[in-house]
Design a protein around this motif. Sequence first.
Motif, PDB file in Angstrom:
ATOM      1  N   LEU A 109       0.838  -1.343  -0.170  1.00  0.00           N
ATOM      2  CA  LEU A 109      -0.283  -0.154  -0.454  1.00  0.00           C
ATOM      3  C   LEU A 109       0.746   1.496   0.653  1.00  0.00           C
ATOM      4  O   LEU A 109       0.792   1.979  -0.899  1.00  0.00           O
ATOM      5  N   ALA A 110       1.932   1.378   1.109  1.00  0.00           N
ATOM      6  CA  ALA A 110       2.787   2.378   0.628  1.00  0.00           C
ATOM      7  C   ALA A 110       3.728   2.880  -0.759  1.00  0.00           C
ATOM      8  O   ALA A 110       4.161   3.929  -0.843  1.00  0.00           O
ATOM      9  N   GLU A 111       3.665   1.672  -1.541  1.00  0.00           N
ATOM     10  CA  GLU A 111       4.606   1.834  -2.440  1.00  0.00           C
ATOM     11  C   GLU A 111       3.812   3.022  -3.997  1.00  0.00           C
ATOM     12  O   GLU A 111       3.399   2.926  -4.913  1.00  0.00           O
ATOM     13  N   ILE A 112       2.350   2.176  -3.036  1.00  0.00           N
ATOM     14  CA  ILE A 112       1.087   2.383  -4.292  1.00  0.00           C
ATOM     15  C   ILE A 112       0.646   4.831  -4.090  1.00  0.00           C
ATOM     16  O   ILE A 112       1.127   5.282  -3.143  1.00  0.00           O
ATOM     17  N   ASP A 113       1.483   5.211  -5.654  1.00  0.00           N
ATOM     18  CA  ASP A 113       0.570   6.864  -5.476  1.00  0.00           C
ATOM     19  C   ASP A 113      -0.399   6.905  -5.764  1.00  0.00           C
ATOM     20  O   ASP A 113      -1.307   6.727  -7.113  1.00  0.00           O
ATOM     21  N   PHE A 114      -1.495   7.301  -4.775  1.00  0.00           N
ATOM     22  CA  PHE A 114      -2.487   7.669  -4.580  1.00  0.00           C
ATOM     23  C   PHE A 114      -3.194   8.174  -5.594  1.00  0.00           C
ATOM     24  O   PHE A 114      -4.075   8.957  -5.433  1.00  0.00           O
ATOM     25  N   SER A 115      -2.595   9.518  -5.928  1.00  0.00           N
ATOM     26  CA  SER A 115      -2.718  10.793  -6.504  1.00  0.00           C
ATOM     27  C   SER A 115      -2.952  10.479  -7.679  1.00  0.00           C
ATOM     28  O   SER A 115      -3.559  11.456  -8.073  1.00  0.00           O
ATOM     29  N   GLN A 116      -3.255   9.380  -8.447  1.00  0.00           N
ATOM     30  CA  GLN A 116      -3.593   8.922  -9.729  1.00  0.00           C
ATOM     31  C   GLN A 116      -5.275   8.707  -9.300  1.00  0.00           C
ATOM     32  O   GLN A 116      -5.233   8.955 -10.931  1.00  0.00           O
ATOM     33  N   TYR A 117      -5.181   9.279  -8.270  1.00  0.00           N
ATOM     34  CA  TYR A 117      -6.488   8.306  -8.466  1.00  0.00           C
ATOM     35  C   TYR A 117      -7.354   9.930  -8.318  1.00  0.00           C
ATOM     36  O   TYR A 117      -8.786  10.500  -7.936  1.00  0.00           O
ATOM     37  N   LYS A 118      -6.831  10.875  -8.764  1.00  0.00           N
ATOM     38  CA  LYS A 118      -7.536  12.189  -7.985  1.00  0.00           C
ATOM     39  C   LYS A 118      -8.252  12.884  -9.219  1.00  0.00           C
ATOM     40  O   LYS A 118      -8.616  13.000  -9.933  1.00  0.00           O
ATOM     41  N   ASP A 119      -9.416  13.471  -8.285  1.00  0.00           N
ATOM     42  CA  ASP A 119     -10.619  13.872  -8.758  1.00  0.00           C
ATOM     43  C   ASP A 119     -11.340  12.648  -9.423  1.00  0.00           C
ATOM     44  O   ASP A 119     -12.559  12.059 -10.309  1.00  0.00           O
ATOM     45  N   TYR A 161     -10.638  -2.899   3.516  1.00  0.00           N
ATOM     46  CA  TYR A 161     -11.414  -2.048   2.751  1.00  0.00           C
ATOM     47  C   TYR A 161     -11.136  -0.676   3.240  1.00  0.00           C
ATOM     48  O   TYR A 161     -11.767   0.237   2.505  1.00  0.00           O
ATOM     49  N   MET A 162     -11.249  -0.676   5.148  1.00  0.00           N
ATOM     50  CA  MET A 162     -11.385   0.861   5.569  1.00  0.00           C
ATOM     51  C   MET A 162     -10.179   1.619   5.472  1.00  0.00           C
ATOM     52  O   MET A 162     -10.005   3.137   5.448  1.00  0.00           O
ATOM     53  N   VAL A 163      -9.061   0.607   4.916  1.00  0.00           N
ATOM     54  CA  VAL A 163      -7.493   1.544   5.196  1.00  0.00           C
ATOM     55  C   VAL A 163      -7.695   2.074   3.643  1.00  0.00           C
ATOM     56  O   VAL A 163      -7.256   2.470   3.748  1.00  0.00           O
ATOM     57  N   LEU A 164      -8.236   1.312   2.854  1.00  0.00           N
ATOM     58  CA  LEU A 164      -7.602   1.721   1.566  1.00  0.00           C
ATOM     59  C   LEU A 164      -9.159   3.071   1.247  1.00  0.00           C
ATOM     60  O   LEU A 164      -8.598   4.024   0.492  1.00  0.00           O
ATOM     61  N   ALA A 165     -10.066   2.925   1.962  1.00  0.00           N
ATOM     62  CA  ALA A 165     -10.795   4.232   1.569  1.00  0.00           C
ATOM     63  C   ALA A 165      -9.930   5.689   2.813  1.00  0.00           C
ATOM     64  O   ALA A 165     -10.522   6.677   1.758  1.00  0.00           O
ATOM     65  N   ASN A 166      -8.945   5.269   3.529  1.00  0.00           N
ATOM     66  CA  ASN A 166      -8.656   6.291   4.421  1.00  0.00           C
ATOM     67  C   ASN A 166      -7.596   6.301   3.046  1.00  0.00           C
ATOM     68  O   ASN A 166      -7.678   7.550   3.383  1.00  0.00           O
ATOM     69  N   LYS A 167      -7.240   5.589   2.552  1.00  0.00           N
ATOM     70  CA  LYS A 167      -5.644   6.434   1.292  1.00  0.00           C
ATOM     71  C   LYS A 167      -6.784   7.085   0.490  1.00  0.00           C
ATOM     72  O   LYS A 167      -5.963   8.147   0.007  1.00  0.00           O
ATOM     73  N   LEU A 168      -7.489   6.323   0.115  1.00  0.00           N
ATOM     74  CA  LEU A 168      -8.543   7.022  -0.796  1.00  0.00           C
ATOM     75  C   LEU A 168      -9.163   8.477  -0.276  1.00  0.00           C
ATOM     76  O   LEU A 168      -9.575   9.521  -1.928  1.00  0.00           O
ATOM     77  N   HIS A 169      -9.589   8.667   0.190  1.00  0.00           N
ATOM     78  CA  HIS A 169     -10.744   9.790   0.523  1.00  0.00           C
ATOM     79  C   HIS A 169      -9.822  10.951   0.540  1.00  0.00           C
ATOM     80  O   HIS A 169     -10.747  11.833  -0.077  1.00  0.00           O
ATOM     81  N   GLU A 170      -8.186  10.762   0.519  1.00  0.00           N
ATOM     82  CA  GLU A 170      -7.838  12.220   0.517  1.00  0.00           C
ATOM     83  C   GLU A 170      -7.755  12.278  -1.300  1.00  0.00           C
ATOM     84  O   GLU A 170      -7.814  13.856  -1.810  1.00  0.00           O
ATOM     85  N   TYR A 171      -7.823  12.040  -2.392  1.00  0.00           N
ATOM     86  CA  TYR A 171      -7.407  11.983  -3.152  1.00  0.00           C
ATOM     87  C   TYR A 171      -9.119  12.221  -4.138  1.00  0.00           C
ATOM     88  O   TYR A 171      -9.708  12.312  -4.894  1.00  0.00           O
ATOM     89  N   ALA A 172      -9.452  10.304  -4.292  1.00  0.00           N
ATOM     90  CA  ALA A 172     -10.780  10.350  -4.875  1.00  0.00           C
ATOM     91  C   ALA A 172     -12.530  11.311  -4.569  1.00  0.00           C
ATOM     92  O   ALA A 172     -12.223  11.423  -3.165  1.00  0.00           O
ATOM     93  N   ARG A 173     -13.020  11.100  -5.278  1.00  0.00           N
ATOM     94  CA  ARG A 173     -13.882  11.940  -5.439  1.00  0.00           C
ATOM     95  C   ARG A 173     -15.340  10.813  -5.332  1.00  0.00           C
ATOM     96  O   ARG A 173     -16.598  11.218  -4.004  1.00  0.00           O
ATOM     97  N   CYS A 174     -15.378  10.075  -4.854  1.00  0.00           N
ATOM     98  CA  CYS A 174     -16.192   9.027  -4.746  1.00  0.00           C
ATOM     99  C   CYS A 174     -15.656   7.239  -4.851  1.00  0.00           C
ATOM    100  O   CYS A 174     -14.545   7.343  -6.039  1.00  0.00           O
ATOM    101  N   VAL A 175     -15.874   7.142  -3.776  1.00  0.00           N
ATOM    102  CA  VAL A 175     -15.277   5.263  -3.510  1.00  0.00           C
ATOM    103  C   VAL A 175     -15.837   3.936  -3.345  1.00  0.00           C
ATOM    104  O   VAL A 175     -16.784   4.022  -2.351  1.00  0.00           O
ATOM    105  N   ASP A 176     -16.160   2.943  -3.954  1.00  0.00           N
ATOM    106  CA  ASP A 176     -17.729   1.963  -3.546  1.00  0.00           C
ATOM    107  C   ASP A 176     -16.689   0.440  -4.204  1.00  0.00           C
ATOM    108  O   ASP A 176     -15.866   0.847  -5.116  1.00  0.00           O
ATOM    109  N   PHE A 177     -17.501  -0.277  -3.185  1.00  0.00           N
ATOM    110  CA  PHE A 177     -17.177  -1.275  -3.550  1.00  0.00           C
ATOM    111  C   PHE A 177     -17.691  -2.285  -4.905  1.00  0.00           C
ATOM    112  O   PHE A 177     -18.275  -2.814  -4.866  1.00  0.00           O
ATOM    113  N   LYS A 178     -17.384  -2.295  -6.350  1.00  0.00           N
ATOM    114  CA  LYS A 178     -18.288  -2.669  -7.386  1.00  0.00           C
ATOM    115  C   LYS A 178     -17.491  -2.633  -8.512  1.00  0.00           C
ATOM    116  O   LYS A 178     -16.456  -1.669  -8.176  1.00  0.00           O
ATOM    117  N   ASP A 179     -17.554  -2.873  -9.665  1.00  0.00           N
ATOM    118  CA  ASP A 179     -16.895  -2.573 -10.544  1.00  0.00           C
ATOM    119  C   ASP A 179     -17.040  -1.664 -11.502  1.00  0.00           C
ATOM    120  O   ASP A 179     -18.024  -1.077 -10.903  1.00  0.00           O
TER     121      ASP A 179
END
Length: 165
Positions: A53-63, A81-99
């Motif tokens: 997880l530390a090696e992923i650049d989450f800024s690629q998910y911005k907006d 899922y909670m850890v991932l949501a926390n990491k993505l929350h800073e960048y992504a506008r929306c996160v959900d568990f689905k395709d």
Amino acid sequence: MSSEPFVNKVEASGIIAFDLIDYRPEIEIVGFDLKQLLFMEMIIKEKEFRTALAEIDFSQYKDKAVALYCSVDTIIPSWVYMVLANKLHEYARCVDFKDETALELDLWRSGVAAADLTSFKGEKVVVRARPQIPPTLYILATDLLKPLVKVLMYGEIGMPKVIFK
């Protein structure tokens, strides 16, 4: 030759078009496969998971809207899922568990459900026919428009199919 003015019967019909394509989400939707964070693509081992997880650049998910999924059949603990949501929350506008397809449909449904449909009150309305519109959106449009409109139709203004009067 007749001197009578040309009458546009489509325009004169008073039918208003409702186009579901106008509510398609414009946000970019990307997938995030949890498989990349699994130990040997089989299980979650916390230490390896957090290192990966530390090696992923989450800024690629911005907006963007992020669809979390796992392409392998395994058990994922809920805290992941909670850890991932926390990491993505800073960048992504929306996160959900689905395709991606399901996330797009959910966002699309939300857009239609939130639409201001008051301009259709008491009007003759045709919901435009489009092959790329999922059936669930036509069902939603019917549910939302039926209490408002005088006549509900499907198709095109020139040749609509009457749903109800």
